[in-house]
Motif scaffolding. Structure first.
Motif, PDB file in Angstrom:
ATOM      1  N   LEU A  14       0.818  -1.385  -0.087  1.00  0.00           N
ATOM      2  CA  LEU A  14       0.081  -0.102   0.166  1.00  0.00           C
ATOM      3  C   LEU A  14       0.992   1.348  -0.061  1.00  0.00           C
ATOM      4  O   LEU A  14       0.444   2.466  -0.379  1.00  0.00           O
ATOM      5  CB  LEU A  14      -0.909  -0.027   1.271  1.00  0.00           C
ATOM      6  N   THR A 163      -6.438   8.617  -7.050  1.00  0.00           N
ATOM      7  CA  THR A 163      -5.911   8.659  -6.138  1.00  0.00           C
ATOM      8  C   THR A 163      -6.595   7.556  -4.903  1.00  0.00           C
ATOM      9  O   THR A 163      -7.850   7.392  -5.167  1.00  0.00           O
ATOM     10  CB  THR A 163      -5.471   9.795  -5.274  1.00  0.00           C
ATOM     11  N   GLY A 164      -6.120   7.239  -3.897  1.00  0.00           N
ATOM     12  CA  GLY A 164      -6.795   6.626  -2.933  1.00  0.00           C
ATOM     13  C   GLY A 164      -7.227   7.548  -2.007  1.00  0.00           C
ATOM     14  O   GLY A 164      -7.158   8.749  -2.306  1.00  0.00           O
ATOM     15  N   THR A 165      -7.663   7.197  -0.828  1.00  0.00           N
ATOM     16  CA  THR A 165      -8.441   8.441   0.206  1.00  0.00           C
ATOM     17  C   THR A 165      -7.538   8.900   1.168  1.00  0.00           C
ATOM     18  O   THR A 165      -7.753   9.969   1.596  1.00  0.00           O
ATOM     19  CB  THR A 165      -9.473   7.494   0.762  1.00  0.00           C
ATOM     20  N   ALA A 174      -0.018   1.617  -3.829  1.00  0.00           N
ATOM     21  CA  ALA A 174      -1.538   1.324  -3.941  1.00  0.00           C
ATOM     22  C   ALA A 174      -1.934   0.997  -5.416  1.00  0.00           C
ATOM     23  O   ALA A 174      -2.767   0.211  -5.712  1.00  0.00           O
ATOM     24  CB  ALA A 174      -2.125   2.918  -3.845  1.00  0.00           C
ATOM     25  N   GLY A 179      -5.955   0.157  -6.930  1.00  0.00           N
ATOM     26  CA  GLY A 179      -6.230   1.380  -6.592  1.00  0.00           C
ATOM     27  C   GLY A 179      -7.464   1.837  -6.505  1.00  0.00           C
ATOM     28  O   GLY A 179      -7.936   2.104  -7.554  1.00  0.00           O
ATOM     29  N   GLY A 181     -10.790   4.314  -4.927  1.00  0.00           N
ATOM     30  CA  GLY A 181     -10.748   5.821  -4.508  1.00  0.00           C
ATOM     31  C   GLY A 181     -11.962   6.351  -4.866  1.00  0.00           C
ATOM     32  O   GLY A 181     -12.869   6.027  -5.644  1.00  0.00           O
ATOM     33  N   SER A 330      -8.118  14.566   0.442  1.00  0.00           N
ATOM     34  CA  SER A 330      -7.643  13.612   1.280  1.00  0.00           C
ATOM     35  C   SER A 330      -7.786  14.342   2.866  1.00  0.00           C
ATOM     36  O   SER A 330      -8.012  13.732   3.618  1.00  0.00           O
ATOM     37  CB  SER A 330      -6.445  13.026   0.951  1.00  0.00           C
ATOM     38  N   ASN A 456      -4.919  -5.113  -1.576  1.00  0.00           N
ATOM     39  CA  ASN A 456      -4.478  -4.257  -0.862  1.00  0.00           C
ATOM     40  C   ASN A 456      -5.051  -3.972   0.663  1.00  0.00           C
ATOM     41  O   ASN A 456      -4.736  -3.503   1.414  1.00  0.00           O
ATOM     42  CB  ASN A 456      -4.398  -2.571  -1.559  1.00  0.00           C
TER      43      ASN A 456
END
Length: 500
Positions: A14, A163-165, A174, A179, A181, A330, A456
């Motif tokens: 991750l 993107t992720g969070t 990620a 990945g 989000g 985020s 992940n």
């Protein structure tokens, strides 16, 4: 080359880091001395590469992890500054059967990482470049880049990217699991933006992979990428900015749980709207609580409010509705808890589950179990369950055969976070048992045939089929045998090298 007195301790996937070698026993049998081996290798490393052994502050700073639950351990840590150094380190580790992890954001938490003991950490934090190519509308990053590094550069250029969070997670790490989000419904998974990578393989070769170069490897990297090498560079397609994000932070009384869970379970989500439901314990009110963090992309606040009416009509006791720039998404959503969540050296005993069916009765059942657990185990009252209900219109628009990732039809990702203050707390046994029990509850009504998990979010005890999908494993195993037959990269939910 810079030598200091330190040792590594880190994680991989991750975090934008990547991988490992299950050679621990062979290394121990050799009775090899890590300092001697590294000393023999230093002449081929660049002058700016730093070597750390246990005992110095430098060692801790390059090995500190986000999660300290069942961690790996190291005899040395090396911070390379060139791609050639990474090649030399992989060759050295393979030659001497030294188990290693290569890490970027050090945000990984799967327990399989903890099987790397007395190994080597390859710290990739030096590789922090974020380069925009406006003509091609791409962004190229190194393996030390976390999402927080990407947001301002991409946004200031007039773009967005998946993107992720959490801001502290390594982007490449990620990515290679898929990945997920808050832009899933609009742009798809992070792997759907990935255009190409450079990778150091188990043999120390540098290969490039894309849809036109080594396309089979590129297929496998997008969903199982921790298994094939260390990615030293990744390029992503950007999207024109959609403007501000409308953020909704709502908090509900625990007595509203049945109505709320039924509402979320049956709510239609357009591509731009996400709903994150958090079951947690409020230390101030000293009772369970339910938080909803929603975002709406590419539209006005009035439009967002119309889609959110099913949740707003339930009259949450707390509301914070505001427009925020995408680059601060985020840090300013979810009650602004990103900084607290991203703090290093915390205990996170995590179990994950995919859902493609929303069973509100299960959500109610698990909330009631948690309420009882929090009451009986105050030492674990920081534990929480997070249900990330991301719309998947753009995700399922990509054919399943396009990438190795097997769970494009998932509509909610469940992250069960069992937590306590420090390793060794006696509450660990009962908390871990509760995590497994909740995972089983969600899996039974998930809409899948048993447990499936976004890799992940895997705990580390799942089968390859539960992480990678039975229909993908034969092809993935062939890739593993081709690029890493001895499982040099084998500590992060490893693939088999053969599968019927």
């Amino acid at each position: 080359m810079h030598l200091s007195s330190s040792l590594l301790f880190t994680s991989a996937l991750l975090a934008g880091g990547i991988n490992a070698s299950p050679a621990t026993n062979a290394y121990r049998r050799q009775g090899a001395d890590m300092r001697t081996i590294i000393g023999d290798t230093t002449p081929v490393l660049s002058n700016t590469t730093a070597v750390h052994f246990p005992g110095s502050g430098d060692f801790f700073s390059v090995t500190e992890r986000w999660d300290v639950y069942r961690p790996p351990s190291y005899q040395a840590a090396i911070t390379p500054t060139t791609e050639a150094d990474i090649v030399s380190l992989v060759k050295m580790a393979k030659q001497h059967n030294i188990p290693f992890l290569a890490t970027g954001g050090r945000h990984g938490y799967g327990t399989s990482l903890g099987k790397c003991q007395e190994g080597l950490a390859i710290d990739l934090s030096h590789f922090k470049d974020v380069k925009i190519d406006k003509q091609r509308e791409t962004v190229t990053i190194g393996p030390g880049v976390v999402f927080a590094d990407v947001f301002p550069v991409v946004s200031d250029a007039g773009y967005q990217v998946q993107t992720g969070t959490c801001s502290c997670v390594g982007m490449i790490g990620a990515t290679i699991g898929a990945g997920i989000g808050r832009l899933d419904g609009v742009h798809g998974l992070v792997i759907d933006a990935l255009e190409s990578v450079r990778m150091v393989t188990a043999n120390g070769d540098i290969v490039e992979a894309s849809k036109t170069k080594n396309p089979e490897l590129f297929w496998g990297i997008r969903g199982a990428g921790a298994n094939f090498g260390i990615i030293t560079q990744a390029t992503y397609k950007m999207h024109k900015s959609m403007g501000d994000i409308i953020s909704f932070d709502l908090i509900y009384e625990p007595e509203q749980n049945v109505t709320l869970f039924n509402t979320v379970a049956n709510m239609y989500l357009p591509p731009s709207l996400t709903v994150e439901t958090i079951m947690s314990y409020n230390q101030t009110t000293e009772k369970p609580t339910i938080i909803v963090s929603s975002t709406y992309a590419g539209g006005s606040e009035a439009e967002a409010r119309r889609w959110m009416q099913p949740l707003l009509r339930l009259n949450p006791w707390y509301k914070d509705i505001k427009a925020i720039p995408w680059k601060r998404m985020s840090k300013e959503t979810a009650l602004g808890l990103d900084k607290e969540v991203c703090a290093n050296s915390q205990v996170f005993d995590i179990y994950g589950v995919n859902l493609r069916r929303h069973d509100a009765n299960t959500w109610v059942k698990t909330f009631n179990k948690l309420a009882k657990f929090w009451n009986e185990q105050p030492a674990a009252q920081s534990s929480a369950v997070v249900l990330e209900t991301w719309p998947n219109q753009a995700v399922v628009a990509v054919p399943d055969s396009e990438t190795a990732y097997p769970w494009r039809d998932a509509t909610t990702y469940v992250m069960i976070q069992m937590r306590w203050d420090a390793p060794g707390n006696p509450v660990e046994t009962v908390a871990d048992a509760m995590g497994r029990e909740l995972r089983n509850d969600y899996a039974k009504t998930s809409g899948y045939n048993g447990l499936t998990v976004y890799v992940n979010y895997a705990h580390g005890d799942e089968t390859p089929e539960q992480m990678y999908g039975r229909n993908k494993l034969h092809r993935l195993a062939k890739l593993k045998k081709q690029y890493d037959p001895s499982s040099v990269f084998g500590f992060h939910n490893p693939l088999p090298t053969s599968y019927p």
